[in-house]
Design an enzyme around this catalytic site. Structure first.
Site, PDB file in Angstrom:
ATOM      1  N   LYS A  73      -0.911  62.704  35.117  1.00 18.83           N
ATOM      2  CA  LYS A  73      -1.920  64.003  34.414  1.00 18.83           C
ATOM      3  C   LYS A  73      -3.052  63.175  34.595  1.00 18.83           C
ATOM      4  O   LYS A  73      -4.209  64.583  34.987  1.00 18.83           O
ATOM      5  CB  LYS A  73      -0.928  64.702  34.514  1.00 18.83           C
ATOM      6  CG  LYS A  73       0.272  64.974  35.335  1.00 18.83           C
ATOM      7  CD  LYS A  73       0.805  66.943  34.999  1.00 18.83           C
ATOM      8  CE  LYS A  73       2.103  66.311  36.015  1.00 18.83           C
ATOM      9  NZ  LYS A  73       2.609  68.250  35.370  1.00 18.83           N
ATOM     10  N   ASP A 110      -0.427  74.030  37.531  1.00 25.32           N
ATOM     11  CA  ASP A 110       0.923  74.401  36.394  1.00 25.32           C
ATOM     12  C   ASP A 110       0.809  75.771  35.885  1.00 25.32           C
ATOM     13  O   ASP A 110       2.101  76.051  35.606  1.00 25.32           O
ATOM     14  CB  ASP A 110       1.139  73.292  35.176  1.00 25.32           C
ATOM     15  CG  ASP A 110       1.748  71.686  36.057  1.00 25.32           C
ATOM     16  OD1 ASP A 110       2.386  71.963  36.983  1.00 25.32           O
ATOM     17  OD2 ASP A 110       1.588  70.696  35.477  1.00 25.32           O
TER      18      ASP A 110
HETATM   19  P1  NAP Z   1       5.380  65.080  27.221  1.00 23.35           P
HETATM   20  O1  NAP Z   1       3.572  64.539  27.282  1.00 23.35           O
HETATM   21  O2  NAP Z   1       5.637  63.257  27.537  1.00 23.35           O
HETATM   22  O3  NAP Z   1       5.450  65.581  26.337  1.00 23.35           O
HETATM   23  C1  NAP Z   1       6.443  65.821  25.225  1.00 23.35           C
HETATM   24  C2  NAP Z   1       6.637  66.341  24.566  1.00 23.35           C
HETATM   25  O4  NAP Z   1       8.217  66.278  24.246  1.00 23.35           O
HETATM   26  C3  NAP Z   1       6.372  65.891  23.213  1.00 23.35           C
HETATM   27  O5  NAP Z   1       5.549  67.608  22.594  1.00 23.35           O
HETATM   28  C4  NAP Z   1       7.144  65.008  21.931  1.00 23.35           C
HETATM   29  O6  NAP Z   1       7.070  65.146  21.049  1.00 23.35           O
HETATM   30  C5  NAP Z   1       8.616  66.612  22.535  1.00 23.35           C
HETATM   31  N1  NAP Z   1       9.956  65.653  22.554  1.00 23.35           N
HETATM   32  C6  NAP Z   1      10.340  64.692  23.464  1.00 23.35           C
HETATM   33  N2  NAP Z   1      12.016  64.780  22.917  1.00 23.35           N
HETATM   34  C7  NAP Z   1      12.133  65.939  22.109  1.00 23.35           C
HETATM   35  C8  NAP Z   1      13.217  65.822  21.215  1.00 23.35           C
HETATM   36  N3  NAP Z   1      14.015  65.496  21.342  1.00 23.35           N
HETATM   37  N4  NAP Z   1      12.867  66.794  20.560  1.00 23.35           N
HETATM   38  C9  NAP Z   1      11.710  67.634  20.098  1.00 23.35           C
HETATM   39  N5  NAP Z   1      10.932  66.903  21.170  1.00 23.35           N
HETATM   40  C10 NAP Z   1      10.835  66.197  21.733  1.00 23.35           C
HETATM   41  O7  NAP Z   1       5.390  65.729  28.487  1.00 23.35           O
HETATM   42  P2  NAP Z   1       4.592  66.989  29.766  1.00 23.35           P
HETATM   43  O8  NAP Z   1       3.959  66.492  30.958  1.00 23.35           O
HETATM   44  O9  NAP Z   1       3.839  67.656  29.054  1.00 23.35           O
HETATM   45  O10 NAP Z   1       6.128  67.483  30.360  1.00 23.35           O
HETATM   46  C11 NAP Z   1       7.457  68.327  29.661  1.00 23.35           C
HETATM   47  C12 NAP Z   1       8.244  68.520  30.288  1.00 23.35           C
HETATM   48  O11 NAP Z   1       7.910  69.989  30.884  1.00 23.35           O
HETATM   49  C13 NAP Z   1       8.354  67.836  31.052  1.00 23.35           C
HETATM   50  O12 NAP Z   1      10.016  67.673  30.954  1.00 23.35           O
HETATM   51  C14 NAP Z   1       8.280  67.828  32.378  1.00 23.35           C
HETATM   52  O13 NAP Z   1       9.086  67.494  33.168  1.00 23.35           O
HETATM   53  C15 NAP Z   1       8.122  69.145  32.233  1.00 23.35           C
HETATM   54  N6  NAP Z   1       7.420  70.426  33.416  1.00 23.35           N
HETATM   55  C16 NAP Z   1       8.321  70.731  34.367  1.00 23.35           C
HETATM   56  C17 NAP Z   1       6.811  71.498  35.054  1.00 23.35           C
HETATM   57  C18 NAP Z   1       7.426  72.970  36.080  1.00 23.35           C
HETATM   58  O14 NAP Z   1       7.104  73.159  36.616  1.00 23.35           O
HETATM   59  N7  NAP Z   1       8.698  73.242  35.501  1.00 23.35           N
HETATM   60  C19 NAP Z   1       5.037  71.468  34.792  1.00 23.35           C
HETATM   61  C20 NAP Z   1       4.518  70.630  34.380  1.00 23.35           C
HETATM   62  C21 NAP Z   1       6.220  69.511  33.478  1.00 23.35           C
HETATM   63  P3  NAP Z   1       6.796  64.813  20.081  1.00 23.35           P
HETATM   64  O15 NAP Z   1       5.253  64.941  20.525  1.00 23.35           O
HETATM   65  O16 NAP Z   1       7.087  64.756  18.600  1.00 23.35           O
HETATM   66  O17 NAP Z   1       6.417  63.062  20.844  1.00 23.35           O
END
Ligand code: NAP
Length: 286
Positions: A73, A110
């Site tokens: 992204k 999104d």
């Molecule tokens: P990303 O950039 O990899 O960010 C992940 C975030 O999760 C970071 O802030 C990380 O914290 C935190 N994290 C991961 N494991 C954790 C844990 N065990 N405890 C606490 N915090 C944790 O991912 P992203 O692109 O933002 O996406 C995040 C989620 O949203 C994904 O699961 C994605 O599939 C979902 N999503 C869904 C949709 C939908 O349409 N439903 C759309 C977009 C995204 P740190 O910074 O401390 O590492």
């Protein structure tokens, strides 16, 4: 009606890695079939370090556009020639359109999908009524915060395990967004109107998120962007507390609507029950 691939079939798709389990082809192809549109929606899995080459191959419009998912992204935004205001605010693109003159246009649906999911599943929720907490500080959290502020949220609290990342998001989005460490979540949940999980915790196989949801007001809406499983441990806890909830599948479907419109030139027929199809696919995959 059975669809056939013709010499004029419009092609769109989703690019990610991994992408095999994406629900987007199921959703878009069901809408295409219902509308009788001569189009097809497929998956692409570009090499992790060659996304730019993948995009170069599509310049010129042989493929109308692609949705972009993890981990592309941010790079998708950086290589686009034109960027919408909302993609710029999110610092990420989930949609690339390939114009016939070779221009690549980036957008991000999104945030709109998130807000539409609240409207569909939490009808009494008022974005403007009070502070909203977002867990996580990745691309999804930043996009959500930007969209909520643009829609009139008075305050967004970004709560993240790594405080520096939350501070970077708050710094980029301005005064209505504040940063908070996950260890101090209890204080940040006081008085919120909604809590949104935008971390990847809760995803099948990932760690769970231990947040004191019981400290939120009884009417606070609890939303999880993770939809695999549909009812994550986070949503199950919220439901156990009697809180209204919004699930990530609804967001996925709602972000797909403007993408479909951009690819195929008309809104999908929302009476097609893509949610039921997606739930069946999630259950079959579990
Ligand atoms: P990303 O950039 O990899 O960010 C992940 C975030 O999760 C970071 O802030 C990380 O914290 C935190 N994290 C991961 N494991 C954790 C844990 N065990 N405890 C606490 N915090 C944790 O991912 P992203 O692109 O933002 O996406 C995040 C989620 O949203 C994904 O699961 C994605 O599939 C979902 N999503 C869904 C949709 C939908 O349409 N439903 C759309 C977009 C995204 P740190 O910074 O401390 O590492």
């Amino acid at each position: 009606m059975k669809r056939t691939i013709s010499g004029t079939t419009l092609v769109a798709g989703v690019a990610g890695s991994p992408v095999r389990h994406s629900l987007s082809p199921l959703i878009h192809n069901a809408w295409l079939e219902a509308a009788g549109i001569d189009g097809v929606y497929v998956t692409f899995r570009p090499d992790a370090d060659r996304f730019d080459k993948f995009v170069d191959g599509l310049r010129g419009g042989a493929v109308r556009g692609v949705n972009v998912t993890l981990p592309f992204k941010e790079v998708a935004l950086s290589i686009a020639d034109e960027v919408s205001e909302r993609a710029d605010a999110a610092a990420a693109a989930n949609l690339l359109l390939f114009e016939t003159d070779g221009t690549v246009v980036a957008d991000n649906t999104d945030g709109a999908g998130l807000i539409a999911a609240f409207a569909a599943q939490a009808k009494d929720f008022d974005i403007k009524a009070g502070p909203i907490a977002i867990l996580g500080a990745g691309g999804a959290a930043r996009g959500a915060a930007a969209a909520l502020i643009a829609a009139g949220a008075p305050k967004v609290r970004i709560i993240n395990r790594t405080l520096a990342k939350a501070e970077a998001v708050a710094g980029a989005l301005g005064g209505a967004v504040e940063a908070c460490p996950l260890s101090a979540a209890a204080g940040a949940l006081a008085g919120v109107t909604a809590v949104i999980n935008a971390t990847s915790a809760g995803l099948s196989g990932e760690g769970t998120l231990d947040v004191p949801l019981e400290l939120t007001p009884p009417e606070a809406v609890i939303m999880d962007m993770v939809y695999r499983p549909l009812i994550t441990p986070f949503l199950a806890k919220a439901q156990g507390l009697g809180r209204p909830t919004v699930d990530g599948l609804e967001m996925l479907i709602r972000q797909a609507i403007p993408s479909f419109e951009a690819f195929f030139g008309r809104r999908p027929d929302e009476t097609t029950d893509v949610r039921a199809l997606a739930i069946a696919a999630l259950e079959a995959d579990a």
